[in-house]
Design an enzyme around this catalytic site. Structure first.
Site, PDB file in Angstrom:
ATOM      1  N   ASP A  83      -6.257   3.258  -6.727  1.00  0.00           N
ATOM      2  CA  ASP A  83      -4.782   3.948  -6.696  1.00  0.00           C
ATOM      3  C   ASP A  83      -5.133   5.088  -7.523  1.00  0.00           C
ATOM      4  O   ASP A  83      -3.993   5.526  -8.175  1.00  0.00           O
ATOM      5  CB  ASP A  83      -3.564   3.045  -6.834  1.00  0.00           C
TER       6      ASP A  83
ATOM      7  N   GLY B 116      -5.686   7.971  -6.729  1.00  0.00           N
ATOM      8  CA  GLY B 116      -5.316   9.207  -6.259  1.00  0.00           C
ATOM      9  C   GLY B 116      -6.691   9.901  -5.526  1.00  0.00           C
ATOM     10  O   GLY B 116      -6.505  11.006  -5.303  1.00  0.00           O
ATOM     11  N   LYS B 117      -7.310   8.944  -4.873  1.00  0.00           N
ATOM     12  CA  LYS B 117      -8.574   9.265  -4.223  1.00  0.00           C
ATOM     13  C   LYS B 117      -8.210   9.782  -2.991  1.00  0.00           C
ATOM     14  O   LYS B 117      -8.773  10.774  -2.690  1.00  0.00           O
ATOM     15  CB  LYS B 117      -9.287   8.028  -4.028  1.00  0.00           C
TER      16      LYS B 117
ATOM     17  N   LYS C  48      -5.675  11.953  -2.346  1.00  0.00           N
ATOM     18  CA  LYS C  48      -5.254  13.156  -2.518  1.00  0.00           C
ATOM     19  C   LYS C  48      -6.338  14.309  -2.782  1.00  0.00           C
ATOM     20  O   LYS C  48      -6.654  15.118  -1.927  1.00  0.00           O
ATOM     21  CB  LYS C  48      -4.367  13.510  -3.800  1.00  0.00           C
TER      22      LYS C  48
ATOM     23  N   ASN D 288      -6.859  -3.153   3.220  1.00  0.00           N
ATOM     24  CA  ASN D 288      -6.309  -3.375   1.705  1.00  0.00           C
ATOM     25  C   ASN D 288      -5.886  -2.190   0.932  1.00  0.00           C
ATOM     26  O   ASN D 288      -4.989  -1.925   0.057  1.00  0.00           O
ATOM     27  CB  ASN D 288      -6.946  -4.349   0.628  1.00  0.00           C
TER      28      ASN D 288
ATOM     29  N   GLY E 117      -4.778   1.766   0.344  1.00  0.00           N
ATOM     30  CA  GLY E 117      -3.474   2.916   0.743  1.00  0.00           C
ATOM     31  C   GLY E 117      -4.054   3.989   0.201  1.00  0.00           C
ATOM     32  O   GLY E 117      -3.731   4.079  -1.251  1.00  0.00           O
ATOM     33  N   HIS E 118      -4.214   4.922   0.705  1.00  0.00           N
ATOM     34  CA  HIS E 118      -4.535   6.448   0.375  1.00  0.00           C
ATOM     35  C   HIS E 118      -3.395   7.406   0.732  1.00  0.00           C
ATOM     36  O   HIS E 118      -3.455   7.547   2.101  1.00  0.00           O
ATOM     37  CB  HIS E 118      -5.947   6.612   0.824  1.00  0.00           C
TER      38      HIS E 118
ATOM     39  N   THR F   3      -3.952  -8.579  -1.536  1.00  0.00           N
ATOM     40  CA  THR F   3      -2.882  -7.674  -0.532  1.00  0.00           C
ATOM     41  C   THR F   3      -2.489  -8.619   0.661  1.00  0.00           C
ATOM     42  O   THR F   3      -2.063  -8.196   1.516  1.00  0.00           O
ATOM     43  CB  THR F   3      -3.581  -6.419  -0.223  1.00  0.00           C
TER      44      THR F   3
ATOM     45  N   GLN G 100     -10.307   1.318  -3.296  1.00  0.00           N
ATOM     46  CA  GLN G 100     -10.196   0.447  -4.415  1.00  0.00           C
ATOM     47  C   GLN G 100     -10.953   1.245  -5.534  1.00  0.00           C
ATOM     48  O   GLN G 100     -10.937   2.377  -5.486  1.00  0.00           O
ATOM     49  CB  GLN G 100     -10.846  -0.893  -4.203  1.00  0.00           C
TER      50      GLN G 100
ATOM     51  N   ASP H 279       0.663  15.299 -14.593  1.00  0.00           N
ATOM     52  CA  ASP H 279       2.040  15.442 -14.884  1.00  0.00           C
ATOM     53  C   ASP H 279       2.938  14.169 -15.111  1.00  0.00           C
ATOM     54  O   ASP H 279       3.965  14.408 -15.907  1.00  0.00           O
ATOM     55  CB  ASP H 279       2.601  16.109 -13.623  1.00  0.00           C
TER      56      ASP H 279
ATOM     57  N   SER I 264      -5.160  17.086 -11.667  1.00  0.00           N
ATOM     58  CA  SER I 264      -4.220  17.282 -10.608  1.00  0.00           C
ATOM     59  C   SER I 264      -2.911  16.961 -11.353  1.00  0.00           C
ATOM     60  O   SER I 264      -2.795  16.275 -12.264  1.00  0.00           O
ATOM     61  CB  SER I 264      -4.562  16.299  -9.793  1.00  0.00           C
ATOM     62  N   VAL I 265      -1.831  17.933 -10.982  1.00  0.00           N
ATOM     63  CA  VAL I 265      -0.729  17.908 -11.596  1.00  0.00           C
ATOM     64  C   VAL I 265       0.640  17.629 -10.460  1.00  0.00           C
ATOM     65  O   VAL I 265       1.664  17.668 -10.881  1.00  0.00           O
ATOM     66  CB  VAL I 265      -0.299  19.453 -12.237  1.00  0.00           C
ATOM     67  N   GLY I 266       0.297  16.880  -9.166  1.00  0.00           N
ATOM     68  CA  GLY I 266       1.059  16.599  -8.463  1.00  0.00           C
ATOM     69  C   GLY I 266       0.649  16.071  -7.319  1.00  0.00           C
ATOM     70  O   GLY I 266      -0.633  16.241  -7.026  1.00  0.00           O
TER      71      GLY I 266
HETATM   72  P1  GDP Z   1      -5.512   6.033  -3.608  1.00  0.00           P
HETATM   73  O1  GDP Z   1      -5.617   4.697  -3.198  1.00  0.00           O
HETATM   74  O2  GDP Z   1      -6.362   6.285  -4.940  1.00  0.00           O
HETATM   75  O3  GDP Z   1      -5.605   7.172  -2.820  1.00  0.00           O
HETATM   76  O4  GDP Z   1      -4.111   6.395  -4.508  1.00  0.00           O
HETATM   77  P2  GDP Z   1      -2.755   6.057  -3.864  1.00  0.00           P
HETATM   78  O5  GDP Z   1      -2.287   6.974  -2.865  1.00  0.00           O
HETATM   79  O6  GDP Z   1      -2.591   4.672  -3.698  1.00  0.00           O
HETATM   80  O7  GDP Z   1      -1.797   6.110  -5.344  1.00  0.00           O
HETATM   81  C1  GDP Z   1      -1.941   7.345  -6.161  1.00  0.00           C
HETATM   82  C2  GDP Z   1      -0.308   8.007  -6.051  1.00  0.00           C
HETATM   83  O8  GDP Z   1      -0.356   8.973  -6.784  1.00  0.00           O
HETATM   84  C3  GDP Z   1       0.210   8.448  -4.517  1.00  0.00           C
HETATM   85  O9  GDP Z   1       1.541   8.365  -4.498  1.00  0.00           O
HETATM   86  C4  GDP Z   1      -0.392  10.092  -4.872  1.00  0.00           C
HETATM   87  O10 GDP Z   1       0.693  10.666  -3.763  1.00  0.00           O
HETATM   88  C5  GDP Z   1       0.016  10.284  -6.125  1.00  0.00           C
HETATM   89  N1  GDP Z   1      -0.641  11.344  -6.911  1.00  0.00           N
HETATM   90  C6  GDP Z   1      -1.940  11.670  -6.593  1.00  0.00           C
HETATM   91  N2  GDP Z   1      -2.056  12.489  -7.618  1.00  0.00           N
HETATM   92  C7  GDP Z   1      -1.140  13.042  -8.240  1.00  0.00           C
HETATM   93  C8  GDP Z   1      -0.775  13.966  -9.231  1.00  0.00           C
HETATM   94  O11 GDP Z   1      -1.291  14.601  -9.688  1.00  0.00           O
HETATM   95  N3  GDP Z   1       0.579  13.895  -9.780  1.00  0.00           N
HETATM   96  C9  GDP Z   1       1.497  12.925  -9.002  1.00  0.00           C
HETATM   97  N4  GDP Z   1       2.602  13.218  -9.431  1.00  0.00           N
HETATM   98  N5  GDP Z   1       1.034  12.303  -8.018  1.00  0.00           N
HETATM   99  C10 GDP Z   1      -0.159  12.224  -7.544  1.00  0.00           C
HETATM  100  P1  IMO Z   2      -6.936   1.577  -2.957  1.00  0.00           P
HETATM  101  O1  IMO Z   2      -8.042   1.978  -2.107  1.00  0.00           O
HETATM  102  C1  IMO Z   2      -5.443  -1.092  -5.917  1.00  0.00           C
HETATM  103  C2  IMO Z   2      -6.480  -5.296  -5.463  1.00  0.00           C
HETATM  104  C3  IMO Z   2      -5.307  -6.222  -4.880  1.00  0.00           C
HETATM  105  C4  IMO Z   2      -5.911  -7.468  -5.820  1.00  0.00           C
HETATM  106  C5  IMO Z   2      -7.422  -7.492  -5.524  1.00  0.00           C
HETATM  107  C6  IMO Z   2      -7.910  -8.378  -4.459  1.00  0.00           C
HETATM  108  O2  IMO Z   2      -5.513   2.063  -2.330  1.00  0.00           O
HETATM  109  O3  IMO Z   2      -7.207   2.198  -4.368  1.00  0.00           O
HETATM  110  P2  IMO Z   2      -7.824  -7.906  -1.811  1.00  0.00           P
HETATM  111  O4  IMO Z   2      -6.716  -7.684  -0.930  1.00  0.00           O
HETATM  112  O5  IMO Z   2      -8.782  -6.769  -1.697  1.00  0.00           O
HETATM  113  O6  IMO Z   2      -8.611  -9.028  -1.696  1.00  0.00           O
HETATM  114  O7  IMO Z   2      -7.068  -7.986  -3.478  1.00  0.00           O
HETATM  115  O8  IMO Z   2      -7.733  -5.840  -5.328  1.00  0.00           O
HETATM  116  N1  IMO Z   2      -6.855  -4.068  -4.546  1.00  0.00           N
HETATM  117  C7  IMO Z   2      -6.274  -2.828  -4.693  1.00  0.00           C
HETATM  118  N2  IMO Z   2      -5.821  -2.430  -5.916  1.00  0.00           N
HETATM  119  N3  IMO Z   2      -5.815  -0.059  -4.760  1.00  0.00           N
HETATM  120  C8  IMO Z   2      -6.456  -0.770  -3.790  1.00  0.00           C
HETATM  121  O9  IMO Z   2      -6.840   0.062  -2.701  1.00  0.00           O
HETATM  122  C9  IMO Z   2      -6.618  -1.995  -3.514  1.00  0.00           C
HETATM  123  N4  IMO Z   2      -7.166  -2.756  -2.696  1.00  0.00           N
HETATM  124  C10 IMO Z   2      -7.211  -4.143  -3.292  1.00  0.00           C
HETATM  125  O10 IMO Z   2      -4.198  -5.748  -5.420  1.00  0.00           O
HETATM  126  O11 IMO Z   2      -5.655  -7.362  -7.140  1.00  0.00           O
HETATM  127 MG    MG Z   3      -3.976   3.042  -3.000  1.00  0.00          MG
END
Ligand code: GDP
Ligand code: IMO
Ligand code: MG
Length: 422
Positions: free
Chosen positions: A13, A15-16, A18, A38, A40-41, A129, A223, A331, A411-413
């Protein structure tokens, strides 16, 4: 753009999604190589929010080819749902999505077993998840998995599924869980198989052809480094190689085709699920949650939050070979008076400059912090490096230096425009 592997440098999570969306502008193909739904991007285009789970985030850029490669585990019913969701909002999928014949399938017994094993672990649970990821990769390693190529061969699929459901129903019964109906699973998966068949191809040959014709490929990591099955905080990890090497094995693209590795990290740290997080801090978590931030994109769970941990990100630079860093969510720290960053761990009188392999030692680590003055100015409208507050630039430079790689993006948003290139 050269062939680029993008990885999460923390616990997922980062911010991959974005950053992938931003970098896709200069890519021809975007390839997912590991994990499953599992992930969520999140990508914002204007005010519209998209959350991708299996389909590469590049699908949102018209004309870019997106590949779900061999290393991914695919829940076919969930993938059809994701495709339908994109079609509903007029994103073109036909002709742009390619699915590997050899990717393994997530089946309903994987999801059930994931859930049952977590229940059995009680307070020692991983906090998965519940998408069946661990059991699906388990079957792959045990050589009892079913693959996409089986799914699109009706006779073979029926035969293999019967055997697998029979065996897994015995296991589910032992857990006290309800056995699965072969007919129901078969019907749902066969329907999904028919829908997915036009997208299925030999993606290894496709990617080799692309490379030989000078295509620019972006490998979208899922991940993060510390969820890697080999290099993460085992057993509190996922079941795939989330680090840069996974992009090669998960796609069949040989290492010599890879040109650079980009590590994405937040300006602070988050983790969802169980396991150690040395810099965890309730105040930071409360502040971010009060802003409506840091809730999981897949499960909606509140993410645990803490200060930036440069011991972890330096370790991530080592195992991934990170060349360039993208720091997101700068931010998020706009209102913090004194910002801390972890520069070492301490257990009693022992100081660690790296992430210890022993999970017990790691859970006892207390952080050694450096402090940075906050900039106390909103940054979300800044578009150029020189327009960032001096204190924000100093903080970014310091965390990049501590992480041991070159700062390339801040990144600032969440939107495309809120991206500063250095
Ligand atoms: P990922 O799994 O690495 O793609 O990240 P996620 O999408 O699960 O979580 C990242 C969260 O941060 C999302 O809600 C994005 O919209 C948000 N995001 C990414 N970059 C920025 C940033 O620079 N600022 C803010 N405010 N939100 C960001
Ligand atoms: P993205 O790609 C954050 C975490 C789960 C748990 C552990 C094992 O959005 O960054 P799993 O369901 O894979 O067996 O769970 O890994 N986890 C993540 N945490 N971002 C993810 O994906 C994740 N995918 C799995 O919360 O701790
Ligand atoms: Mg994610």
């Amino acid at each position: 753009m050269a062939n680029t592997i993008l990885v999460g440098a923390q616990w997922g999570d980062e911010g991959k999604g974005k950053i992938i969306d931003v970098l896709t502008e200069q890519a021809d193909l975007v390839v997912r190589t590991q994990g499953g739904n599992n992930a969520g991007h999140t990508v914002y285009i204007g005010k519209t929010k998209y959350v991708l789970h299996l389909i590469p985030s590049g699908i949102l850029r018209p004309g870019k080819k997106c590949v779900i490669a061999n290393g991914v585990v695919i829940d076919p019913v969930s993938l059809v749902g994701e495709i339908d969701g994109l079609l509903k909002v007029k994103v073109k999928v036909d002709g742009n999505l390619f699915i590997s014949e050899t990717a393994h399938l997530v089946l309903p017994y994987h999801r059930e077993l994931d859930e049952q094993r977590e229940i059995l672990k009680g307070k020692h649970k991983i906090g998965t998840t519940k998408r069946g990821i661990g059991p699906a990769y388990g079957d792959k390693a045990a050589r009892t998995g079913l693959r996409v190529i089986d799914l699109i061969n009706p006779d073979r699929f029926e035969q293999l599924l019967k055997i697998r459901i029979k065996e897994n129903n015995e296991v589910l019964k032992a857990f006290g869980a309800k056995p699965l109906s072969f007919n129901k699973v078969h019907a749902a998966y066969r329907a999904a198989g028919d829908r997915l068949k036009p997208f299925v191809t030999n993606t290894v040959v496709m990617l080799d052809h692309a490379n030989r014709h000078g295509a620019r490929i972006l490998f979208e990591g899922a991940q993060g480094t510390f969820l890697d099955i080999d290099h993460g905080t085992y057993p509190f990890v996922t079941s795939s190689n989330t680090t840069a090497g996974g992009a090669c094995t998960g796609s069949g693209v040989a290492p010599h085709w890879m040109d650079r590795v980009v590590g994405v990290m937040k300006a602070y740290t988050t983790r969802v699920g169980e396991g150690p997080l040395p810099t965890e801090n309730a105040e930071i978590a409360d502040m971010l949650h009060a802003m409506g931030r840091e809730f999981g994109a897949t499960t909606g769970r509140a993410r645990r939050c803490g200060w930036f941990d440069s011991v972890a990100t330096r370790h991530a630079t080592m195992v991934n070979g990170i060349d360039e860093i993208a720091v997101t969510n700068l931010d998020g720290l706009d209102t913090v008076e004194t910002i801390k960053a972890c520069i070492g761990y301490r257990v009693g009188s022992t100081r660690y400059e790296y992430v210890p392999n022993d999970i017990e030692a790691f859970s006892k680590c207390t952080p050694v912090y450096a402090e940075f003055p906050g900039w106390l100015t909103p940054t979300h409208e800044v578009r150029r490096w020189k327009d960032l507050p001096v204190k924000a630039r100093s903080y970014l430079k310091a965390i990049a230096e501590l992480s041991g790689a070159k700062l390339a993006i801040a990144s600032v948003g969440p939107s495309r425009e809120q991206t500063i290139f250095l």
